[in-house]
Structure formats: C-alpha cells, structure tokens
Design an enzyme around this catalytic site. Structure first.
Site, short mmCIF file in Angstrom:
data_model
loop_
_atom_site.label_atom_id
_atom_site.label_comp_id
_atom_site.label_asym_id
_atom_site.label_seq_id
_atom_site.Cartn_x
_atom_site.Cartn_y
_atom_site.Cartn_z
N CYS A 1 0.85 -1.19 0.00
CA CYS A 1 0.00 0.00 0.00
C CYS A 1 0.88 1.24 0.00
O CYS A 1 1.83 1.32 0.78
CB CYS A 1 -0.90 -0.02 1.24
SG CYS A 1 -2.03 1.36 1.32
N GLU B 1 -8.90 -1.03 -2.32
CA GLU B 1 -9.15 0.41 -2.52
C GLU B 1 -10.47 0.84 -1.89
O GLU B 1 -10.57 1.91 -1.29
CB GLU B 1 -9.13 0.76 -4.01
CG GLU B 1 -7.83 0.43 -4.73
CD GLU B 1 -6.58 0.91 -4.03
OE1 GLU B 1 -6.64 1.90 -3.27
OE2 GLU B 1 -5.53 0.26 -4.20
ZN ZN Z 1 -3.73 0.97 -0.03
#
Ligand code: ZN
Length: 170
Positions: free
Chosen positions: A95, A138
């Site tokens: 991420c 997401e």
């Molecule tokens: Zn992320």
C-alpha cells in the site's frame, strides 16, 4: 498510515461534481501518483481527499505485483460491491500509505462492482482474481480500513526487501 484522513469514511460525490475542475485535478493527481509509485490501485483518501473515488490500472510495466493480466485505467466513483460467491484467495498486499511493507490478506475473488465513471455514466463490472482483490483494498480505503486490519495473522507483515528475499513466490 497514521494520517486521520486514512481512517475516515470518505464522502460520496454527486454527478454534478464530476464536471468540476476540482474533480478533474484530483483524477490527474491520482493517476500521476499511481504511476509514479508503480502501483495498481489508488483511493482519493491516500492523497488526503476524503472522497469516494478509486482508480485501478494494471500495466505491463508494473513490477510490484508480478505478472498479472492487464487492466485498463478505470475510474470508480462511489463504488459498491456485491459478492458473486464466497471463494477467497490470498495475496501479498502492499500500500502506498504503508510504504515498504507487505502483508498476506485473503479476500473474496468474485465480485460485482457498481459505480459511476468519470463521465458520470453508471456502470457495473464483474471482477475476478487479482483485480477483485485490488478493488476491495481500494474500497476499504474509502471506509477508513487498511489492509493490516484485514490480516488474519500479523506475523506475515514484512518489510518489502525481506519479503522479496524470503517469501515472494514468483
Ligand atoms: Zn492501499
């Protein structure tokens, strides 16, 4: 990780917001950020805009997630998902908001997503496998959830260089 925006529920957009310069600028910032980072998906809260906007793009130049099928740049405004079945699979997720780390997360692999695209048109798309995982990662960002919250076993949380050395499969 640690910035309050990443832990908020992001706000929905209205169709009329999509024609505004603010939205267009947000989208172009998101695309630039995603490509600079070499990622496959990005949510607006990751660049400190608490809005329900997600982009996904899997290019052949992507090196972070191994060999994957290409996925053209797609904009999801106000995305909502429905599970098609309960089949799950795990991926080593990373991420932009948790740089240099990977963690193993299992998620449903067959989902249907409904959304508005960047032109204001309503769409639905069935996603399977890796793109289904990316979209769920997401969408979690829009609800203040990070992948580490989804890990069943935090012992798999790894620095990327150690992961590459010891855990990466391909
Ligand atoms: Zn992320």
């Amino acid at each position: 990780m640690g910035h309050p925006t990443l832990r908020q529920r992001a706000k929905s957009l209205q169709k009329k917001d999509l024609t505004k310069a603010r939205f267009k600028n947000l989208l172009s910032d998101m695309v630039d950020t995603l490509r600079d980072y070499g990622g496959v998906g990005l949510a607006a809260p990751q660049i400190d805009e608490s809005l329900r906007v997600v982009i996904i793009e899997i290019r052949d130049t992507n090196l972070r997630y191994g060999v994957q099928k290409l996925f053209p740049l797609t904009v999801f405004v106000n995305p909502e998902i429905e599970l098609i079945d309960s089949q799950t699979a795990g991926f080593w997720e990373g991420c932009l908001s948790i740089p240099g780390m990977r963690g193993y997360v299992e998620r449903p692999q067959n989902i249907s997503v409904s959304f508005i695209d960047e032109l204001g048109d309503f769409g639905t798309l069935d996603l399977h496998g890796f793109p289904a995982t990316v979209l769920q990662h997401e969408l979690d960002h829009l609800n203040g959830v990070l992948y580490v919250d989804r890990m069943k076993d935090l012992r798999s949380l790894s620095f990327e260089d150690e992961w590459t050395r010891h855990l990466k499969e391909n």
